[in-house]
Design an enzyme around this catalytic site. Structure first.
Site, PDB file in Angstrom:
ATOM      1  N   SER A 230      -4.428  -1.571   3.809  1.00 32.71           N
ATOM      2  CA  SER A 230      -4.157  -0.806   2.598  1.00 32.71           C
ATOM      3  C   SER A 230      -2.882  -1.318   1.938  1.00 32.71           C
ATOM      4  CB  SER A 230      -3.996   0.676   2.925  1.00 32.71           C
ATOM      5  OG  SER A 230      -3.467   1.346   1.794  1.00 32.71           O
TER       6      SER A 230
ATOM      7  N   HIS B 214      -7.947  -2.852   0.928  1.00 30.46           N
ATOM      8  CA  HIS B 214      -8.155  -1.439   0.580  1.00 30.46           C
ATOM      9  C   HIS B 214      -7.167  -1.048  -0.508  1.00 30.46           C
ATOM     10  CE1 HIS B 214      -9.421   2.719   1.572  1.00 30.46           C
ATOM     11  NE2 HIS B 214      -8.150   3.054   1.387  1.00 30.46           N
TER      12      HIS B 214
ATOM     13  N   ASP C 119      -5.853   1.864  -2.957  1.00 34.19           N
ATOM     14  CA  ASP C 119      -5.796   3.317  -3.102  1.00 34.19           C
ATOM     15  C   ASP C 119      -5.425   3.701  -4.527  1.00 34.19           C
ATOM     16  OD1 ASP C 119      -6.288   4.395  -0.409  1.00 34.19           O
ATOM     17  OD2 ASP C 119      -4.485   3.264   0.128  1.00 34.19           O
TER      18      ASP C 119
ATOM     19  N   MET D 216      -4.716   6.646  -7.039  1.00 34.02           N
ATOM     20  CA  MET D 216      -4.336   8.069  -7.017  1.00 34.02           C
ATOM     21  C   MET D 216      -3.883   8.489  -8.409  1.00 34.02           C
ATOM     22  SD  MET D 216      -2.136   8.294  -3.526  1.00 34.02           S
ATOM     23  CE  MET D 216      -2.507   7.319  -2.060  1.00 34.02           C
TER      24      MET D 216
ATOM     25  N   HIS E 165     -10.614   2.779  -3.005  1.00 32.75           N
ATOM     26  CA  HIS E 165     -10.660   4.182  -2.569  1.00 32.75           C
ATOM     27  C   HIS E 165     -10.088   5.039  -3.686  1.00 32.75           C
ATOM     28  CE1 HIS E 165      -8.915   7.377   0.459  1.00 32.75           C
ATOM     29  NE2 HIS E 165      -9.874   7.874  -0.290  1.00 32.75           N
TER      30      HIS E 165
ATOM     31  N   MET F 166      -8.887   8.279  -5.153  1.00 34.01           N
ATOM     32  CA  MET F 166      -8.421   9.651  -4.916  1.00 34.01           C
ATOM     33  C   MET F 166      -8.077  10.232  -6.283  1.00 34.01           C
ATOM     34  SD  MET F 166      -6.247   8.812  -1.520  1.00 34.01           S
ATOM     35  CE  MET F 166      -6.285   7.071  -1.934  1.00 34.01           C
TER      36      MET F 166
ATOM     37  N   MET G 219     -11.754  10.754   6.141  1.00 32.93           N
ATOM     38  CA  MET G 219     -10.289  10.720   6.086  1.00 32.93           C
ATOM     39  C   MET G 219      -9.718  11.284   7.381  1.00 32.93           C
ATOM     40  SD  MET G 219      -9.297   9.254   3.319  1.00 32.93           S
ATOM     41  CE  MET G 219      -7.539   9.572   3.554  1.00 32.93           C
TER      42      MET G 219
ATOM     43  N   ASP H 243      -9.576   6.244   7.630  1.00 29.97           N
ATOM     44  CA  ASP H 243      -8.406   5.913   6.817  1.00 29.97           C
ATOM     45  C   ASP H 243      -7.330   6.965   7.058  1.00 29.97           C
ATOM     46  OD1 ASP H 243      -6.620   5.137   4.834  1.00 29.97           O
ATOM     47  OD2 ASP H 243      -7.940   5.678   3.152  1.00 29.97           O
TER      48      ASP H 243
HETATM   49  C1  DX5 Z   1      -3.833   7.724   2.208  1.00 27.96           C
HETATM   50  C2  DX5 Z   1      -4.510   6.442   1.831  1.00 27.96           C
HETATM   51  C3  DX5 Z   1      -4.477   5.432   2.900  1.00 27.96           C
HETATM   52  C4  DX5 Z   1      -3.086   4.988   3.313  1.00 27.96           C
HETATM   53  C5  DX5 Z   1      -3.126   4.827   4.799  1.00 27.96           C
HETATM   54  O1  DX5 Z   1      -4.189   8.730   1.329  1.00 27.96           O
HETATM   55  O2  DX5 Z   1      -5.865   6.682   1.515  1.00 27.96           O
HETATM   56  O3  DX5 Z   1      -5.290   4.309   2.594  1.00 27.96           O
HETATM   57  O4  DX5 Z   1      -2.671   3.779   2.741  1.00 27.96           O
HETATM   58  O5  DX5 Z   1      -1.853   4.568   5.264  1.00 27.96           O
HETATM   59  P1  DX5 Z   1      -1.494   4.529   6.821  1.00 27.96           P
HETATM   60  O6  DX5 Z   1      -2.384   3.512   7.462  1.00 27.96           O
HETATM   61  O7  DX5 Z   1      -0.058   4.158   6.833  1.00 27.96           O
HETATM   62  O8  DX5 Z   1      -1.751   5.918   7.367  1.00 27.96           O
HETATM   63 ZN    ZN Z   2      -7.210   4.948   1.354  1.00 26.69          ZN
END
Ligand code: DX5
Ligand code: ZN
Length: 222
Positions: free
Chosen positions: A8, A31, A33, A35, A64, A66, A135, A173
């Site tokens: 990620s 990956h 993210d 948001m 991903h 969110m 998750m 994740d």
């Molecule tokens: C959290 C993200 C993850 C995050 C995971 O909401 O979806 O992808 O980057 O980070 P780690 O591996 O540090 O928990």
């Molecule tokens: Zn993620």
């Protein structure tokens, strides 16, 4: 059995993102993210930034989302060429129609569930998806602790995948490290996202190899 390790970039250096993408070239997918400061309290980036990541990344994108109103925004990520687009069940009005749209554009379609969301309503919809993301932390931030209480959902998904013979990847994740990846692999996950466990320290490629070996050791027999 092969596993996939998806670093990620939430844990990467956003000012040196191209260099940090090169450092994970031995991973399977990157990956990304997204948001929106609405579905989750945090804010990252949108289609313009993800498009540039797509341009320069040495490996394909596992996006991903969110974000709220996934029905409206998710297709744009498929259109820019992401290999995989995963939206949250809690944020989509019509998950099946959205998955079909993503597939028609050419992306793999993924559905994600937060720790408190039941997987039961989605088991019968598995043929519509290429990936299910369970998750293992509350979405929004990197560096949180793995929640083992989410593992029964993976076991239910793995049983349904085995029963149907479908080729649906099971992704986890959040809080995935060399210490926890075996727990998720044993429960049936085969696709692992890791942020801090990959970018922490000085050698992401070594971290990826370590995670891969630990996951494969616990996947034996599946
Ligand atoms: C959290 C993200 C993850 C995050 C995971 O909401 O979806 O992808 O980057 O980070 P780690 O591996 O540090 O928990
Ligand atoms: Zn993620």
């Amino acid at each position: 059995m092969s596993v996939r390790i998806n670093p990620s970039i939430l844990s990467a250096d956003f000012v040196n993102l191209q260099a940090d993408l090169e450092r994970i070239a031995t991973a399977d997918l990157v990956h990304v993210d997204v948001m929106d400061n609405h579905f989750v309290p945090n804010l990252t980036f949108g289609t313009q930034m993800v498009g540039r990541i797509q341009d320069v990344s040495p490996i394909p994108l596992d996006v991903h989302l969110m974000i709220s109103d996934a029905d409206r925004w998710a297709p744009g990520y498929a259109e820019l060429g992401a290999y995989s687009v995963t939206f949250h069940a809690e944020a989509a009005t019509d998950p099946v129609a959205l998955a079909r749209r993503l597939r028609s554009i050419g992306a793999r379609a993924g559905i994600a569930v937060k720790p408190g969301t039941s997987i039961e309503p989605y088991l019968e919809l598995l043929p519509e998806f290429d990936q299910v993301l369970v998750m293992t932390v509350e979405p929004g931030f990197g560096g949180q602790s793995f929640m083992p209480e989410t593992m029964p959902k993976l076991r239910a998904l793995a049983a349904e995948v085995a029963r149907t013979g479908l080729d649906v990847w099971l992704q986890v994740d959040g809080g995935i490290s060399a210490d926890t990846i075996g727990i998720a692999a044993e429960a049936g996950a085969n696709t692992f996202v890791a942020g801090s466990a990959v970018y922490g320290g000085s050698d992401p490629a070594a971290n990826i190899a370590l995670l891969r070996a630990a996951a494969e050791a616990s996947t034996h027999g599946h």
